[in-house]
Design a protein around this motif. Structure first.
Motif, PDB file in Angstrom:
ATOM      1  N   SER A 220       4.164  -1.625 -10.821  1.00  0.00           N
ATOM      2  CA  SER A 220       3.540  -0.464 -10.178  1.00  0.00           C
ATOM      3  C   SER A 220       2.044  -0.447 -10.490  1.00  0.00           C
ATOM      4  N   ALA A 221       1.269   0.098  -9.562  1.00  0.00           N
ATOM      5  CA  ALA A 221      -0.166   0.250  -9.787  1.00  0.00           C
ATOM      6  C   ALA A 221      -0.405   1.132 -11.014  1.00  0.00           C
ATOM      7  N   GLU A 222       0.464   2.118 -11.213  1.00  0.00           N
ATOM      8  CA  GLU A 222       0.318   3.006 -12.375  1.00  0.00           C
ATOM      9  C   GLU A 222       0.460   2.227 -13.678  1.00  0.00           C
ATOM     10  N   LEU A 223       1.453   1.363 -13.774  1.00  0.00           N
ATOM     11  CA  LEU A 223       1.617   0.556 -14.988  1.00  0.00           C
ATOM     12  C   LEU A 223       0.406  -0.355 -15.180  1.00  0.00           C
ATOM     13  N   LEU A 224      -0.047  -0.985 -14.111  1.00  0.00           N
ATOM     14  CA  LEU A 224      -1.203  -1.870 -14.210  1.00  0.00           C
ATOM     15  C   LEU A 224      -2.450  -1.106 -14.649  1.00  0.00           C
ATOM     16  N   ARG A 225      -2.630   0.093 -14.132  1.00  0.00           N
ATOM     17  CA  ARG A 225      -3.819   0.890 -14.498  1.00  0.00           C
ATOM     18  C   ARG A 225      -3.731   1.377 -15.940  1.00  0.00           C
ATOM     19  N   THR A 226      -2.564   1.856 -16.355  1.00  0.00           N
ATOM     20  CA  THR A 226      -2.425   2.397 -17.708  1.00  0.00           C
ATOM     21  C   THR A 226      -2.380   1.309 -18.773  1.00  0.00           C
ATOM     22  N   HIS A 227      -2.144   0.063 -18.358  1.00  0.00           N
ATOM     23  CA  HIS A 227      -2.105  -1.062 -19.289  1.00  0.00           C
ATOM     24  C   HIS A 227      -3.190  -2.090 -18.959  1.00  0.00           C
ATOM     25  N   SER A 228      -4.276  -1.634 -18.388  1.00  0.00           N
ATOM     26  CA  SER A 228      -5.384  -2.524 -18.050  1.00  0.00           C
ATOM     27  C   SER A 228      -5.853  -3.268 -19.301  1.00  0.00           C
TER      28      SER A 228
ATOM     29  N   GLN B 281       0.810  -1.223   0.000  1.00  0.00           N
ATOM     30  CA  GLN B 281       0.000   0.000   0.000  1.00  0.00           C
ATOM     31  C   GLN B 281       0.841   1.271   0.000  1.00  0.00           C
ATOM     32  N   GLN B 282       1.970   1.252   0.672  1.00  0.00           N
ATOM     33  CA  GLN B 282       2.811   2.457   0.746  1.00  0.00           C
ATOM     34  C   GLN B 282       3.437   2.797  -0.605  1.00  0.00           C
ATOM     35  N   SER B 283       3.982   1.794  -1.266  1.00  0.00           N
ATOM     36  CA  SER B 283       4.692   2.039  -2.531  1.00  0.00           C
ATOM     37  C   SER B 283       3.809   1.869  -3.756  1.00  0.00           C
ATOM     38  N   HIS B 284       2.569   1.425  -3.556  1.00  0.00           N
ATOM     39  CA  HIS B 284       1.642   1.195  -4.671  1.00  0.00           C
ATOM     40  C   HIS B 284       2.244   0.233  -5.693  1.00  0.00           C
ATOM     41  N   THR B 285       2.808  -0.865  -5.199  1.00  0.00           N
ATOM     42  CA  THR B 285       3.387  -1.868  -6.083  1.00  0.00           C
ATOM     43  C   THR B 285       2.797  -3.238  -5.757  1.00  0.00           C
ATOM     44  N   LEU B 286       2.759  -4.071  -6.787  1.00  0.00           N
ATOM     45  CA  LEU B 286       2.222  -5.414  -6.667  1.00  0.00           C
ATOM     46  C   LEU B 286       3.323  -6.424  -6.970  1.00  0.00           C
ATOM     47  N   ASP B 287       3.612  -7.288  -6.015  1.00  0.00           N
ATOM     48  CA  ASP B 287       4.552  -8.380  -6.251  1.00  0.00           C
ATOM     49  C   ASP B 287       3.760  -9.540  -6.843  1.00  0.00           C
ATOM     50  N   VAL B 288       4.289 -10.091  -7.931  1.00  0.00           N
ATOM     51  CA  VAL B 288       3.631 -11.201  -8.622  1.00  0.00           C
ATOM     52  C   VAL B 288       4.594 -12.385  -8.613  1.00  0.00           C
ATOM     53  N   TYR B 289       4.147 -13.499  -8.059  1.00  0.00           N
ATOM     54  CA  TYR B 289       4.954 -14.709  -7.968  1.00  0.00           C
ATOM     55  C   TYR B 289       4.359 -15.769  -8.901  1.00  0.00           C
ATOM     56  N   PHE B 290       5.231 -16.405  -9.693  1.00  0.00           N
ATOM     57  CA  PHE B 290       4.791 -17.421 -10.642  1.00  0.00           C
ATOM     58  C   PHE B 290       5.263 -18.802 -10.223  1.00  0.00           C
ATOM     59  N   ASP B 291       4.614 -19.823 -10.784  1.00  0.00           N
ATOM     60  CA  ASP B 291       4.917 -21.209 -10.432  1.00  0.00           C
ATOM     61  C   ASP B 291       6.294 -21.673 -10.886  1.00  0.00           C
TER      62      ASP B 291
ATOM     63  N   ASN C  42      -0.597   8.549  -8.879  1.00  0.00           N
ATOM     64  CA  ASN C  42      -0.881   8.195  -7.488  1.00  0.00           C
ATOM     65  C   ASN C  42      -1.985   7.153  -7.348  1.00  0.00           C
ATOM     66  N   VAL C  43      -2.341   6.495  -8.435  1.00  0.00           N
ATOM     67  CA  VAL C  43      -3.412   5.508  -8.368  1.00  0.00           C
ATOM     68  C   VAL C  43      -2.976   4.346  -7.473  1.00  0.00           C
ATOM     69  N   ALA C  44      -3.949   3.790  -6.782  1.00  0.00           N
ATOM     70  CA  ALA C  44      -3.687   2.656  -5.902  1.00  0.00           C
ATOM     71  C   ALA C  44      -4.662   1.532  -6.239  1.00  0.00           C
ATOM     72  N   ILE C  45      -4.305   0.343  -5.839  1.00  0.00           N
ATOM     73  CA  ILE C  45      -5.199  -0.794  -5.991  1.00  0.00           C
ATOM     74  C   ILE C  45      -6.019  -0.885  -4.714  1.00  0.00           C
ATOM     75  N   ALA C  46      -7.344  -0.766  -4.865  1.00  0.00           N
ATOM     76  CA  ALA C  46      -8.231  -0.800  -3.708  1.00  0.00           C
ATOM     77  C   ALA C  46      -8.532  -2.236  -3.287  1.00  0.00           C
ATOM     78  N   SER C  47      -8.644  -3.143  -4.274  1.00  0.00           N
ATOM     79  CA  SER C  47      -8.893  -4.545  -3.943  1.00  0.00           C
ATOM     80  C   SER C  47      -8.455  -5.441  -5.097  1.00  0.00           C
ATOM     81  N   ILE C  48      -8.217  -6.692  -4.761  1.00  0.00           N
ATOM     82  CA  ILE C  48      -7.826  -7.716  -5.718  1.00  0.00           C
ATOM     83  C   ILE C  48      -8.827  -8.852  -5.576  1.00  0.00           C
TER      84      ILE C  48
END
Length: 124
Positions: free
Chosen positions: A29-37, A11-21, A58-64
């Motif tokens: 970043s939330a910004e990249l995810l939002r602009t590339h939805s 929440q502080q850095s507005h970043t999402l860690d993605v772990y793969f198998d 400054n966009v944030a992810i409110a829920s997943i």
């Protein structure tokens, strides 16, 4: 095909860690995810270039929200929530994020340059 095994939002850095198998882990970043939805609102409805989404610094992810065993819906605090991020699309964003971000910044600059240009009228 890759499967996401874990998502962790900071929440502080507005970043999402993605772990793969396959053991790979990336941070987006939330910004990249939002602009590339992957939503039609952003991607467009045809084969044309995707829409340019601006001012999401400054966009944030409110829920997943999980969608089956193949995707998540990211709900952003600006109200956008129509994109389903499949595991494959997330992997593409992760592996291509530098090129995608550079292209996005180039499009923003082109937009800003054209927006600030003022035609000059020469009078005889």
């Amino acid at each position: 095909m890759y499967i996401v095994t874990k998502l962790h939002y900071h929440q502080q850095s507005h970043t999402l860690d993605v772990y793969f198998d396959d053991g790979q882990q990336y941070t987006l970043s939330a910004e990249l995810l939002r602009t590339h939805s992957p939503s039609a609102e952003v991607q467009g409805h045809g084969k044309g270039e995707m829409k340019l989404v601006l001012n999401k610094h400054n966009v944030a992810i409110a829920s997943i929200e999980p969608v089956g065993h193949y995707a998540v819906r990211l709900c952003f605090d600006d109200g956008h929530n129509t994109g389903l991020f499949s595991w494959q699309y997330l992997r593409t964003l992760c592996t291509d994020q530098q090129a995608l971000w550079a292209r996005y910044l180039e499009r923003v600059k082109t937009h800003q340059d054209s927006e600030h240009s003022v035609p000059i009228k020469f009078m005889p």
